[in-house]
Enzyme design. Sequence first.
Site, PDB file in Angstrom:
ATOM      1  N   LYS A   1     -34.164  -3.631   9.772  1.00 37.07           N
ATOM      2  CA  LYS A   1     -32.881  -3.497  10.451  1.00 37.07           C
ATOM      3  C   LYS A   1     -32.891  -4.246  11.782  1.00 37.07           C
ATOM      4  O   LYS A   1     -33.953  -4.603  12.304  1.00 37.07           O
ATOM      5  CB  LYS A   1     -32.547  -2.022  10.677  1.00 37.07           C
ATOM      6  CG  LYS A   1     -33.507  -1.292  11.600  1.00 37.07           C
ATOM      7  CD  LYS A   1     -33.062   0.143  11.817  1.00 37.07           C
ATOM      8  CE  LYS A   1     -33.983   0.828  12.827  1.00 37.07           C
ATOM      9  NZ  LYS A   1     -33.473   2.139  13.230  1.00 37.07           N
TER      10      LYS A   1
ATOM     11  N   TYR B   1     -29.269 -16.887  42.276  1.00 35.41           N
ATOM     12  CA  TYR B   1     -28.161 -16.030  42.714  1.00 35.41           C
ATOM     13  C   TYR B   1     -28.632 -15.012  43.749  1.00 35.41           C
ATOM     14  O   TYR B   1     -29.679 -14.383  43.588  1.00 35.41           O
ATOM     15  CB  TYR B   1     -27.568 -15.268  41.521  1.00 35.41           C
ATOM     16  CG  TYR B   1     -26.681 -16.081  40.628  1.00 35.41           C
ATOM     17  CD1 TYR B   1     -25.482 -16.612  41.099  1.00 35.41           C
ATOM     18  CD2 TYR B   1     -27.028 -16.307  39.302  1.00 35.41           C
ATOM     19  CE1 TYR B   1     -24.656 -17.356  40.268  1.00 35.41           C
ATOM     20  CE2 TYR B   1     -26.199 -17.044  38.467  1.00 35.41           C
ATOM     21  CZ  TYR B   1     -25.019 -17.565  38.948  1.00 35.41           C
ATOM     22  OH  TYR B   1     -24.210 -18.297  38.137  1.00 35.41           O
TER      23      TYR B   1
END
Length: 337
Positions: free
Chosen positions: A33, A248
């Site tokens: 999964k 940043y």
Amino acid sequence: MAYIILNKNNFFNNLDIIANRTKSVDKIALVLKDNAYGHGLLEMASMANEYGIKKAVVQKTEEALLIEKFFEYILVLSDTPTVSSDKIRYTINDINSISKFPLGTKVELKVDSGMHRNGISPSELEASFLKIKGQGLQLEAVFTHHRSADELTTEWFWQKENFKKIKQESTKLAEKLGFTALRFHSSNSAALFRDSSFDEDMARVGIVAYGCMTLPKAISVDGIKPVLSLYANKISSKKLKSGERVGYGATREIKSDAVVSNYDFGYGDGFFRSCSNNYKTPHDIEIVGRVSMDNSSFLCDKDEILIFDDARVVALYAGTISYEVLTSLKADIKKIF
């Protein structure tokens, strides 16, 4: 672009260790999964098939259909049947969902033995069997899931005892209502290695197969190896002087003249922003500044760097678990065997 290398030798090594525990390759059900825990659904299905794995576990029908050709048996954990397939089995997670399953669907009943997430309660067992019979479904198995098998507590023993009682009652109900002999399974990766005498019909293994399971030392697993390594390529380099700041928010000041290079892997690809100014690669290359959406900066000038080769290490830096590190990786990252 950033890319992933999948190490087949390590994967097969891990499957050898698992098979030694289950005492049979046929009892291994590989959990695929969430894009095979970030490793690539089709890539890992193909390698599992090459090894001889015949069973798989997925979350959705869509995943099951993509890998149907590789396996004899596929268990869907959380979906309602929309197609007919002799290979695919569907999980009943709630007594009220039984009426939604089409006539003849192969099903496995999940029973809540103590996790209190999905699964019917033990008190609903007989009523569920009757509803399954009335709906005309093919009940093949009863299973459960452990909540604390990866922790050194007595809860694993408590749940195991609960499931033992569920198995006994289920066997009686199956005989009474005319179902064929049922299969039983409860072991996830951690639970498989809590028991020295595995005796169930299969084990649903995920994180241990990918080599990134973490257990207390008292129940640790020797010899497993991470399958996935992630590399990034340089976009640009800059010579920065002492006192200049990177990225940043200008959160990282360069203490001495250095070359800082930017690489094509950021939080948009699945890297953790929490690793900003707080991560070193396996080759001890330090990240500098904030992780950006599509790139990250490191104190080096290499054309290519290994970002990580063990998700457990990244998890320690990021304050999370290896499962999240792996499943956060975007599915479109190129993969190489």
